[in-house]
Design an enzyme around this catalytic site. Sequence first.
Site, PDB file in Angstrom:
ATOM      1  N   GLU A  29     -36.853 -46.310  32.740  1.00 30.16           N
ATOM      2  CA  GLU A  29     -36.279 -45.555  33.857  1.00 30.16           C
ATOM      3  C   GLU A  29     -36.450 -44.279  33.749  1.00 30.16           C
ATOM      4  OE1 GLU A  29     -35.383 -47.395  36.692  1.00 30.16           O
ATOM      5  OE2 GLU A  29     -35.734 -49.316  35.705  1.00 30.16           O
TER       6      GLU A  29
ATOM      7  N   CYS B 299     -29.716 -39.996  38.333  1.00 31.16           N
ATOM      8  CA  CYS B 299     -31.095 -40.339  38.525  1.00 31.16           C
ATOM      9  C   CYS B 299     -31.683 -40.319  39.935  1.00 31.16           C
ATOM     10  CB  CYS B 299     -31.557 -41.327  37.370  1.00 31.16           C
ATOM     11  SG  CYS B 299     -30.646 -42.737  37.770  1.00 31.16           S
TER      12      CYS B 299
END
Length: 688
Positions: free
Chosen positions: A254, A293
Amino acid sequence: MQLHNYIAGQWVAGTGKQAELTDASTGELIATTSSGGLDFDAMLKYGREIGGPPLRKMTFPERGRMLKALALYLMDRKEEFYQVSYKTGATKADSWVDIEGGIGNVFANASLRKQLGNMPFYVDGPPVLTSRGGTFMGHHIMVPKEGVAVHINAFNFPIWGMLEKCAVNWMAGMPAVVKPATVTSYLTESMVKAIIESKILPEGALQLIVGSAGDLLDHVDSQDVVTFTGSATTGRMLKVHPRIIAESVPFNMEADSLNSIVLGPDAVPGTPEFDLFVKEVGREMTLKCGQRCTGVRRILVPEKLVEDVQIAIGKRLGGTVIGDPRAEGVRMGALAGPTQRKEVREQLAKLMKGSELVYGDPQQVSVTGADAEKGAFISPILLLNKDPWKNRVSHEVEAFGPVSTLMPYTDLDDAIAISKLGKGSLVATIATYDNKHAQQFVWGAANHHGRMLVLDRDMAKENTGHGSPLATLVHGGPGRAGGGEEMGGKRGVLHYLQRTAIQGTPTAITALTQQYQQGAKQNITAKHSFRMHFEELNVGDTVITEKHTVTLDDIDKFADLSGDKFYAHMDENALDGTIFTGRVAHGYFILSRAAGLFVDPPKGPVLLNYGIEEARFTKPVYPGATIQVKFTVKEKVDQEKKELKEDSPKGTDIASGIVKFLVDVVDETGETVAIATILTMVRKLDQG
Ligand code: NAP
């Protein structure tokens, strides 16, 4: 104070050079830490040999109950974590996402125990019927891997980052080794201490590294799983680690991504969607000081509206009080530390090559309750890239802070194409009240984004936000975002299980899956299943019922009672051009009459029938046909006894389990005419 690693059941201080961890707002030293001298090989072996076996032995319901107990325990101690979290520069709202969001994730995964069956392994999907003769078939089971889940995490969510991953691997039956980013590892350590103190997890289920990962990856093997959350640069490097490749270790990445938000063409000033858009951008830029993020990095607006949006966002950002999160009124805290601020400024310098600064000052910011230089504070920064096709840097560089770039688009196809210049993102949002726009954007751009949000007035109050991945939805994205997929409810758990195809007779596959497969041997019982308690029933136990011959009168009466007078049941002269050769019995009648055959009426252990699954009417039944039911225990799902509250419904305190029965209705030729699975709740013998 020196932080301790938790390895092989011991809290161990690392040796050698110590990293200094400071309070993000004051710059004061909080702790030092190191992972020097740790034997990572032994750590992984301990996880595999001590942590794995008890977890693998547990059933999904047992693991789920363990997670629920842990979540309740951590929720009780949450205030401790908030106090530590302030030191990372996080406000109360930021910390809520990290702490209660993380614990909420454990709760959500605990609830999956109701969806994963009753065994330590998962039976995946429907059976595959392979042979004509019915003696050979296939299926899939998914069993826990025998390794360790190694989680290398980013600094921005020290608690959520750990719990969102561990909840899933524990649910799957795997132990974890967690390596948080060093800079905020003191917060992760405080929660790991609480988890270990709770003694809720089996020994070896969780180990912690506070410091560098050293040679950890040199020791992973093919039964381990590695997950990485962090920058794309580190992620790409780790993904090609020779050991990961040699041992085919699953690697879930990720990474950072350049997420976009689009103002729909209809969302002009004065509409609720315009206001919601501005609010969402403001929130996304400032929450967690932009260190998310999923944060909005690219703001795409119709070219005519650039100025309106710029002014509106500027106004919103102008009202944000920045400072020490412990000070009254502060809405945006600090970056995690001075290194992070230095990095944001360096990335900003790159971004500014293609864009102009329209809000904020990268070097200066006025703060409340703190010293702007001693703490890692930075102003929110809004940039304007007037030509997003020419100045590509906005689609390539992430400044991991409160930094976003506004850019114009000509029409929605242009917006779709611009959103794709980021080459894969975690999330994209469109603010629109026009479903045609939503369709065009989502259908056109979904292949580049892991999650998509349609923001409008009707969902605004309940909207969880562009930046918030939900425990039960997939989190991750293609391309630059890492190509990973985390969480997602059941989907997340499956990452830690090995899917294995199984082949054999239906009887063998029944034994392996503990789910009755059609065609498998049945155990015809003398005693009716409705007379047996949950513990006494076995998969495959079958009752063969009395018979009933269907008549025209049945059809007429059922039509009267139900009101269903569809022509195929009622009108003999309307059947030309249909598949029917005469008035056909209602499928619902066949199932209802089947119930009349398989139900054993007197009061007994069966408490209730609460549904039907997978019902099919497979052959028309005409008057004169004789039906009979083969009533087989298909699957048993254990249930925990509910806690009694004052307003609990009657019967809540009865210990019971779910029994699924296969209702196979056959006619006089032995062919199936209707088939269904019914769900019953059956009392247990053991009411303790
Ligand atoms: P990072 O520098 O890439 O570090 C991530 C993790 O990797 C840290 O635990 C770090 O440990 C570790 N690491 C670094 N070098 C390593 C090596 N050679 N071997 C093993 N581990 C190594 O990222 P970060 O600065 O912590 O986080 C910020 C970035 O993460 C941003 O770019 C953000 O977009 C991204 N992020 C993505 C997601 C997502 O879900 N997609 C979520 C959060 C953040 P040390 O701290 O000890 O160096």
